[in-house]
Design a protein around this motif. Structure first.
Motif, PDB file in Angstrom:
ATOM      1  N   ALA A 335       0.863  -1.134  -0.221  1.00 44.88           N
ATOM      2  CA  ALA A 335      -0.232   0.044  -0.014  1.00 44.88           C
ATOM      3  C   ALA A 335       0.708   1.342   0.065  1.00 44.88           C
ATOM      4  N   ARG A 336       2.126   0.976  -0.078  1.00 44.57           N
ATOM      5  CA  ARG A 336       3.230   2.092  -0.223  1.00 44.57           C
ATOM      6  C   ARG A 336       3.786   2.565  -1.277  1.00 44.57           C
ATOM      7  N   VAL A 337       3.738   3.836  -1.825  1.00 40.88           N
ATOM      8  CA  VAL A 337       4.521   4.342  -2.975  1.00 40.88           C
ATOM      9  C   VAL A 337       5.776   5.173  -2.738  1.00 40.88           C
ATOM     10  N   GLN A 338       6.727   4.478  -3.222  1.00 41.33           N
ATOM     11  CA  GLN A 338       8.072   5.310  -2.951  1.00 41.33           C
ATOM     12  C   GLN A 338       8.231   6.646  -3.848  1.00 41.33           C
ATOM     13  N   VAL A 339       8.669   7.679  -3.246  1.00 40.26           N
ATOM     14  CA  VAL A 339       9.026   8.880  -4.133  1.00 40.26           C
ATOM     15  C   VAL A 339      10.399   8.959  -4.036  1.00 40.26           C
ATOM     16  N   PRO A 340      11.304   8.531  -5.280  1.00 43.02           N
ATOM     17  CA  PRO A 340      12.795   8.645  -5.393  1.00 43.02           C
ATOM     18  C   PRO A 340      13.348  10.108  -5.565  1.00 43.02           C
ATOM     19  N   ALA A 341      14.463  10.078  -5.088  1.00 38.39           N
ATOM     20  CA  ALA A 341      15.530  11.131  -5.691  1.00 38.39           C
ATOM     21  C   ALA A 341      15.751  11.047  -7.030  1.00 38.39           C
ATOM     22  N   ARG A 342      15.737  12.201  -7.847  1.00 36.00           N
ATOM     23  CA  ARG A 342      15.795  12.261  -9.242  1.00 36.00           C
ATOM     24  C   ARG A 342      17.310  12.732  -9.485  1.00 36.00           C
ATOM     25  N   ARG A 365      12.902  18.727  -1.559  1.00 35.06           N
ATOM     26  CA  ARG A 365      13.453  19.437  -2.541  1.00 35.06           C
ATOM     27  C   ARG A 365      15.265  19.062  -2.334  1.00 35.06           C
ATOM     28  N   ILE A 366      15.686  18.909  -3.505  1.00 36.16           N
ATOM     29  CA  ILE A 366      17.398  18.507  -3.295  1.00 36.16           C
ATOM     30  C   ILE A 366      17.885  19.595  -4.321  1.00 36.16           C
ATOM     31  N   ALA A 367      19.245  19.757  -3.658  1.00 34.70           N
ATOM     32  CA  ALA A 367      19.863  20.764  -4.226  1.00 34.70           C
ATOM     33  C   ALA A 367      21.170  19.672  -5.080  1.00 34.70           C
ATOM     34  N   GLY A 368      21.101  19.668  -6.150  1.00 39.59           N
ATOM     35  CA  GLY A 368      22.035  19.132  -7.128  1.00 39.59           C
ATOM     36  C   GLY A 368      22.678  20.016  -7.983  1.00 39.59           C
ATOM     37  N   ALA A 369      24.181  19.444  -8.400  1.00 41.51           N
ATOM     38  CA  ALA A 369      24.947  20.210  -9.232  1.00 41.51           C
ATOM     39  C   ALA A 369      24.647  20.304 -10.676  1.00 41.51           C
ATOM     40  N   LYS A 370      23.966  18.867 -11.188  1.00 44.18           N
ATOM     41  CA  LYS A 370      23.672  18.653 -12.481  1.00 44.18           C
ATOM     42  C   LYS A 370      22.261  19.388 -13.207  1.00 44.18           C
ATOM     43  N   LEU A 371      22.259  19.985 -14.075  1.00 43.62           N
ATOM     44  CA  LEU A 371      20.887  20.487 -14.581  1.00 43.62           C
ATOM     45  C   LEU A 371      19.876  19.454 -15.005  1.00 43.62           C
ATOM     46  N   LEU A 372      18.712  19.405 -14.533  1.00 41.77           N
ATOM     47  CA  LEU A 372      17.954  18.222 -14.689  1.00 41.77           C
ATOM     48  C   LEU A 372      16.849  18.622 -15.890  1.00 41.77           C
ATOM     49  N   ALA A 373      16.740  17.627 -16.783  1.00 44.56           N
ATOM     50  CA  ALA A 373      15.822  17.590 -17.879  1.00 44.56           C
ATOM     51  C   ALA A 373      14.473  17.949 -17.459  1.00 44.56           C
ATOM     52  N   HIS A 374      14.173  17.311 -16.328  1.00 47.68           N
ATOM     53  CA  HIS A 374      12.611  17.433 -16.087  1.00 47.68           C
ATOM     54  C   HIS A 374      12.158  18.709 -15.466  1.00 47.68           C
ATOM     55  N   ARG A 375      13.537  19.579 -15.179  1.00 46.36           N
ATOM     56  CA  ARG A 375      13.274  20.851 -14.402  1.00 46.36           C
ATOM     57  C   ARG A 375      13.258  21.835 -15.359  1.00 46.36           C
ATOM     58  N   ARG A 376      13.720  21.471 -16.791  1.00 45.83           N
ATOM     59  CA  ARG A 376      13.976  22.405 -17.759  1.00 45.83           C
ATOM     60  C   ARG A 376      12.643  23.522 -17.941  1.00 45.83           C
ATOM     61  N   GLY A 377      12.888  24.610 -18.224  1.00 41.25           N
ATOM     62  CA  GLY A 377      11.769  25.732 -18.260  1.00 41.25           C
ATOM     63  C   GLY A 377      11.017  25.814 -16.743  1.00 41.25           C
ATOM     64  N   VAL A 378      11.479  25.305 -15.824  1.00 40.48           N
ATOM     65  CA  VAL A 378      10.840  25.694 -14.658  1.00 40.48           C
ATOM     66  C   VAL A 378      11.384  26.832 -13.936  1.00 40.48           C
ATOM     67  N   SER A 379      10.850  27.977 -13.789  1.00 40.11           N
ATOM     68  CA  SER A 379      11.365  28.939 -13.098  1.00 40.11           C
ATOM     69  C   SER A 379      10.677  29.066 -11.703  1.00 40.11           C
ATOM     70  N   GLY A 380      11.371  30.132 -10.869  1.00 33.60           N
ATOM     71  CA  GLY A 380      11.074  30.379  -9.365  1.00 33.60           C
ATOM     72  C   GLY A 380      11.582  29.689  -8.370  1.00 33.60           C
ATOM     73  N   LEU A 381      11.437  30.056  -7.284  1.00 34.30           N
ATOM     74  CA  LEU A 381      12.100  29.704  -6.195  1.00 34.30           C
ATOM     75  C   LEU A 381      11.363  28.715  -5.276  1.00 34.30           C
ATOM     76  N   ASP A 382      10.053  28.853  -5.388  1.00 35.19           N
ATOM     77  CA  ASP A 382       9.146  27.758  -4.573  1.00 35.19           C
ATOM     78  C   ASP A 382       9.612  28.130  -3.023  1.00 35.19           C
ATOM     79  N   ASP A 383       9.933  29.292  -2.597  1.00 33.21           N
ATOM     80  CA  ASP A 383      10.455  29.700  -1.326  1.00 33.21           C
ATOM     81  C   ASP A 383       9.261  29.825  -0.303  1.00 33.21           C
TER      82      ASP A 383
END
Ligand SMILES: [Zn+2]
Length: 383
Positions: A335-342, A365-383
């Motif tokens: 009954a559990r669904v995992q949400v992995p780091a990408r 939220r995870i701070a990673g050094a590599k630009l992520l394809a799934h984040r392309r075009g996403v702007s904003g800080l979500d702060d």
């Protein structure tokens, strides 16, 4: 000029009610460098206000000792509208009850108005350009027609920040380690010093002209946008503007508040706003990473949210960070669904206040050094 405390009345929204903004000012008006600090524009984020509670008496002592060299304007809590938003014994300070606006979005972006006023006069002298731009920005704010209390709040804050050399907007997350949002134009440069001084465990740099129009974003973007618009003129990044996320909402204590105040004070000394010796800069705890490399974990469905990793943990791509449990499903682990780091990086924030998840909810939220394809075009800080 001695320390002063002033209250600016905001327009009354309902008969018999009225609120005001309190500002503390240290140093001579017009002295440089000028620093503007505010806390709790998201009104239920009080760790920054706690840091300023400890900083204020330090500034009063510096003022009495004649050590204030520049100018400091400080709003201990900048959002009395949000502070009053109590509902059923719960304080909801992120969105305006009236217009549903996120209090830290849709701040007036002044580069267009400034370009109209003085664009033709910008030339090769960076010093002259900075003076012209600051004056025009303040004039543009003065000319704004204010329809309501929230607009007045925004303009009154910007009237005090827009000509500053340093603007720090103090926030926090739900559960998080200390992190910063900055403009790419300030890294490494002055933002690196800020990150080291405050002990940031993650620093995320945004596009120089983000679309989200946060308070720190518009203070910074004015310079970036004018520099892009007038490439022949010399328009420097005259303001280091940053969003400082002082950990999680419940991280309010004298131990943290006084340590954060000491770090802010040392930063002010290092910048030459206060006379004194800043000593050796602490080592940087984390290199800055791009906002396009920030992985955001969303809940895939509703259920009970359980985390496997704490804020501040280093996680690897593919590793489950949390899971969402369907409480109606009798199949136990199934009954559990995992949400992995990408991405590989620092899990700097775990988002919700409670432990109920819903589809699309930001879980981490995870701070990673590599630009992520799934984040392309996403702007904003979500702060
Ligand atoms: Zn916030």
């Amino acid at each position: 000029m001695p320390h002063s405390k002033t209250t600016v009345a905001l327009p009354s929204m309902t008969p018999g009610t009225g609120r005001g903004l309190v500002f503390h000012r240290f140093g001579r008006t017009g002295a440089r460098p000028k620093v503007y600090l505010q806390a709790a524009i998201h009104a239920n984020e009080l760790p920054g206000a706690m840091a300023l509670h400890h900083l204020l008496p330090m500034l009063v002592a510096a003022d009495r000792g004649g050590r204030i060299r520049g100018e400091i304007v400080l709003a201990p809590v900048i959002n009395p509208i949000g502070l009053a938003q109590l509902a059923g014994s719960t304080h909801l300070g992120r969105y305006d009850f009236l217009g549903r606006d996120n209090f830290n979005r849709n701040w007036p972006e002044l580069s267009g108005a400034v370009a109209e006023r003085v664009g033709a006069r910008l030339g090769k002298s960076a010093v002259d350009n900075v003076a012209l731009i600051r004056k025009a920005a303040l004039a543009a704010l003065g000319a704004m027609k204010l329809a309501n209390e929230l607009q007045a709040l925004r303009v009154e804050a910007l009237r005090r920040s827009m000509d500053a050399d340093v603007v720090l907007d103090l926030h926090c997350d739900a559960q998080a380690v200390l992190h910063l949002f900055i403009s790419r134009r300030d890294w490494p440069g002055p933002a690196r010093v800020l990150a080291a001084e405050l002990g940031a465990r993650a620093t995320l740099y945004n596009d120089p002209y983000p679309e989200a129009l946060t308070f720190s974003g518009v203070n910074s973007a004015l310079w970036a946008r004018l520099a892009a618009r007038f490439p022949a003129a010399r328009v420097p990044q005259a303001c280091l503007s940053a969003t400082v996320e002082y950990r999680g909402q419940h991280d309010v204590s004298h131990v943290l508040g006084s340590a954060d105040a000491r770090n802010l004070y040392r930063f002010l000394v290092r910048r030459g706003v206060i006379a004194g010796r800043a000593g050796r800069l602490p080592p940087l705890r984390a290199q800055a990473t791009p906002i396009g490399g920030m992985d955001v974990g969303y809940a895939p469905r509703t259920g009970i949210l359980v985390y496997h990793a704490r804020e501040g943990a280093r996680v690897r791509k593919g590793e489950p960070v949390c899971e969402v449990i369907d409480p109606l499903d009798a199949r136990g682990p199934r009954a559990r669904v995992q949400v992995p780091a990408r991405t590989d990086g620092i899990l700097f924030s775990r988002r919700p206040d409670g432990r109920l998840a819903w589809p699309g909810m930001v879980a981490f939220r995870i701070a990673g050094a590599k630009l992520l394809a799934h984040r392309r075009g996403v702007s904003g800080l979500d702060d």
